[in-house]
Design a protein around this motif. Sequence first.
Motif, mmCIF file in Angstrom:
data_model
loop_
_atom_site.group_PDB
_atom_site.id
_atom_site.type_symbol
_atom_site.label_atom_id
_atom_site.label_comp_id
_atom_site.label_asym_id
_atom_site.label_seq_id
_atom_site.Cartn_x
_atom_site.Cartn_y
_atom_site.Cartn_z
ATOM 1 N N GLN A 149 5.363 1.800 -16.170
ATOM 2 C CA GLN A 149 6.545 1.623 -15.324
ATOM 3 C C GLN A 149 6.151 1.471 -13.856
ATOM 4 O O GLN A 149 6.755 0.685 -13.124
ATOM 5 N N ALA A 150 5.129 2.201 -13.433
ATOM 6 C CA ALA A 150 4.637 2.053 -12.059
ATOM 7 C C ALA A 150 4.115 0.639 -11.847
ATOM 8 O O ALA A 150 4.361 0.022 -10.803
ATOM 9 N N SER A 151 3.421 0.105 -12.844
ATOM 10 C CA SER A 151 2.905 -1.263 -12.754
ATOM 11 C C SER A 151 4.052 -2.266 -12.654
ATOM 12 O O SER A 151 3.980 -3.231 -11.876
ATOM 13 N N ALA A 152 5.102 -2.041 -13.417
ATOM 14 C CA ALA A 152 6.267 -2.938 -13.365
ATOM 15 C C ALA A 152 6.935 -2.882 -11.991
ATOM 16 O O ALA A 152 7.352 -3.916 -11.449
ATOM 17 N N LEU A 153 7.024 -1.678 -11.414
ATOM 18 C CA LEU A 153 7.594 -1.551 -10.069
ATOM 19 C C LEU A 153 6.734 -2.280 -9.045
ATOM 20 O O LEU A 153 7.255 -2.939 -8.139
ATOM 21 N N GLU A 188 4.853 -4.850 -9.561
ATOM 22 C CA GLU A 188 5.047 -6.286 -9.747
ATOM 23 C C GLU A 188 6.356 -6.745 -9.115
ATOM 24 O O GLU A 188 6.411 -7.777 -8.431
ATOM 25 N N ARG A 189 7.428 -5.978 -9.316
ATOM 26 C CA ARG A 189 8.719 -6.326 -8.717
ATOM 27 C C ARG A 189 8.652 -6.289 -7.194
ATOM 28 O O ARG A 189 9.218 -7.148 -6.507
ATOM 29 N N TRP A 190 7.977 -5.293 -6.655
ATOM 30 C CA TRP A 190 7.857 -5.145 -5.200
ATOM 31 C C TRP A 190 7.036 -6.289 -4.620
ATOM 32 O O TRP A 190 7.361 -6.855 -3.583
ATOM 33 N N LEU A 191 5.953 -6.669 -5.334
ATOM 34 C CA LEU A 191 5.139 -7.794 -4.900
ATOM 35 C C LEU A 191 5.967 -9.072 -4.837
ATOM 36 O O LEU A 191 5.962 -9.784 -3.835
ATOM 37 N N ASP A 192 6.716 -9.337 -5.889
ATOM 38 C CA ASP A 192 7.523 -10.563 -5.929
ATOM 39 C C ASP A 192 8.658 -10.542 -4.908
ATOM 40 O O ASP A 192 8.988 -11.566 -4.310
ATOM 41 N N SER A 193 9.217 -9.351 -4.682
ATOM 42 C CA SER A 193 10.290 -9.222 -3.693
ATOM 43 C C SER A 193 9.766 -9.484 -2.279
ATOM 44 O O SER A 193 10.397 -10.172 -1.473
ATOM 45 N N LEU A 194 8.593 -8.948 -1.974
ATOM 46 C CA LEU A 194 8.024 -9.114 -0.637
ATOM 47 C C LEU A 194 7.546 -10.551 -0.368
ATOM 48 O O LEU A 194 7.627 -11.041 0.741
ATOM 49 N N CYS A 195 7.062 -11.171 -1.442
ATOM 50 C CA CYS A 195 6.452 -12.497 -1.269
ATOM 51 C C CYS A 195 7.398 -13.636 -1.578
ATOM 52 O O CYS A 195 7.028 -14.802 -1.406
ATOM 53 N N GLY A 196 8.596 -13.331 -2.056
ATOM 54 C CA GLY A 196 9.576 -14.369 -2.289
ATOM 55 C C GLY A 196 9.369 -15.108 -3.598
ATOM 56 O O GLY A 196 8.361 -15.014 -4.245
ATOM 57 N N THR A 224 0.832 -1.210 0.000
ATOM 58 C CA THR A 224 0.000 0.000 0.000
ATOM 59 C C THR A 224 0.862 1.253 0.000
ATOM 60 O O THR A 224 0.554 2.230 -0.694
ATOM 61 N N ALA A 225 1.952 1.250 0.763
ATOM 62 C CA ALA A 225 2.839 2.416 0.803
ATOM 63 C C ALA A 225 3.430 2.708 -0.567
ATOM 64 O O ALA A 225 3.472 3.868 -1.008
ATOM 65 N N LEU A 226 3.871 1.678 -1.266
ATOM 66 C CA LEU A 226 4.423 1.876 -2.617
ATOM 67 C C LEU A 226 3.345 2.382 -3.563
ATOM 68 O O LEU A 226 3.563 3.352 -4.307
ATOM 69 N N ILE A 227 2.179 1.762 -3.539
ATOM 70 C CA ILE A 227 1.097 2.146 -4.446
ATOM 71 C C ILE A 227 0.688 3.594 -4.194
ATOM 72 O O ILE A 227 0.492 4.368 -5.135
ATOM 73 N N ASP A 228 0.560 3.982 -2.934
ATOM 74 C CA ASP A 228 0.171 5.363 -2.618
ATOM 75 C C ASP A 228 1.172 6.375 -3.177
ATOM 76 O O ASP A 228 0.784 7.406 -3.726
ATOM 77 N N GLY A 229 2.449 6.085 -3.028
ATOM 78 C CA GLY A 229 3.468 7.008 -3.526
ATOM 79 C C GLY A 229 3.444 7.133 -5.039
ATOM 80 O O GLY A 229 3.503 8.243 -5.583
ATOM 81 N N LEU A 230 3.341 6.012 -5.720
ATOM 82 C CA LEU A 230 3.289 6.049 -7.187
ATOM 83 C C LEU A 230 2.001 6.712 -7.672
ATOM 84 O O LEU A 230 2.012 7.508 -8.621
ATOM 85 N N TRP A 231 0.869 6.399 -7.012
ATOM 86 C CA TRP A 231 -0.412 7.017 -7.366
ATOM 87 C C TRP A 231 -0.334 8.538 -7.216
ATOM 88 O O TRP A 231 -0.797 9.285 -8.088
ATOM 89 N N LEU A 232 0.258 8.989 -6.133
ATOM 90 C CA LEU A 232 0.371 10.426 -5.883
ATOM 91 C C LEU A 232 1.144 11.111 -7.003
ATOM 92 O O LEU A 232 0.702 12.131 -7.551
ATOM 93 N N GLU A 233 2.286 10.565 -7.381
ATOM 94 C CA GLU A 233 3.098 11.163 -8.444
ATOM 95 C C GLU A 233 2.357 11.167 -9.783
ATOM 96 O O GLU A 233 2.370 12.165 -10.509
ATOM 97 N N LEU A 234 1.704 10.058 -10.122
ATOM 98 C CA LEU A 234 0.973 9.991 -11.387
ATOM 99 C C LEU A 234 -0.202 10.963 -11.395
ATOM 100 O O LEU A 234 -0.486 11.607 -12.416
ATOM 101 N N SER A 235 -0.890 11.096 -10.277
ATOM 102 C CA SER A 235 -2.054 11.985 -10.208
ATOM 103 C C SER A 235 -1.664 13.451 -10.264
ATOM 104 O O SER A 235 -2.436 14.278 -10.761
ATOM 105 N N LEU A 236 -0.479 13.784 -9.764
ATOM 106 C CA LEU A 236 -0.011 15.171 -9.824
ATOM 107 C C LEU A 236 0.271 15.599 -11.259
ATOM 108 O O LEU A 236 0.182 16.778 -11.592
ATOM 109 N N GLY A 237 0.604 14.644 -12.109
ATOM 110 C CA GLY A 237 0.937 14.944 -13.500
ATOM 111 C C GLY A 237 2.438 15.134 -13.663
ATOM 112 O O GLY A 237 3.156 15.466 -12.712
#
Length: 198
Positions: free
Chosen positions: A184-188, A190-198, A163-176
């Motif tokens: 690229q946010a989606s790729a990040l 996915e990488r974060w999900l796989d990193s956290l879950c092993g 949630t912390a990662l998604i909120d930060g990326l959402w904020l930047e994208l929404s600001l324009g």
Amino acid sequence: MSAQPAFTRADPDERRQSLIEATARVLGEKGAAGISVRAICAEAGVSPGLLRHYFAGVSDAIAEAYRWTGQRIGEALDAAVAEAGTDPRARILAYLTASFRPPIATPDLLASYIAFWSLTRSDPAVAAVRAEVYGDYRVRLEALLAQWRPDLADPPLTAIALTALIDGLWLELSLGDAPFTAAQASALAERWLDSLCG
């Protein structure tokens, strides 16, 4: 934004909903400092006394507008998950990455959220709805994680990290003019999900 036509014989639920939506629009356009009974009712096209008929006051209308906004986001997330099919990993990714495109990643929604956030420290009703909206998001994410990885050691902590990662990326994208794209946010994510879950 132009005011909505006055309700003369509208259903009470429609009138109440009109005031909720008007509250969200005023918050998005004018921020927390610009919210008032008069501003909400002018936006809804009704007399100022009508707000107090449906809500205890402006704080109550703001809390309901926050709840309604959270429900709209939840509906968009649910639609993304449904479109992803039955694969558990694809469903989690759909849930996470839906935040990177409309109707969630928009300047209007961000403007409303900034106003809601600014009130959470001073208004207990708004703070309670914030906890409810974010709690619902994380509970749904935890359920999706459990479907994919029932062996995951700490689903709540994993959901918080995602949630912390998604909120930060959402904020930047929404600001324009973010220094990255939604893809690229989606790729990040996915990488974060796989990193956290092993």
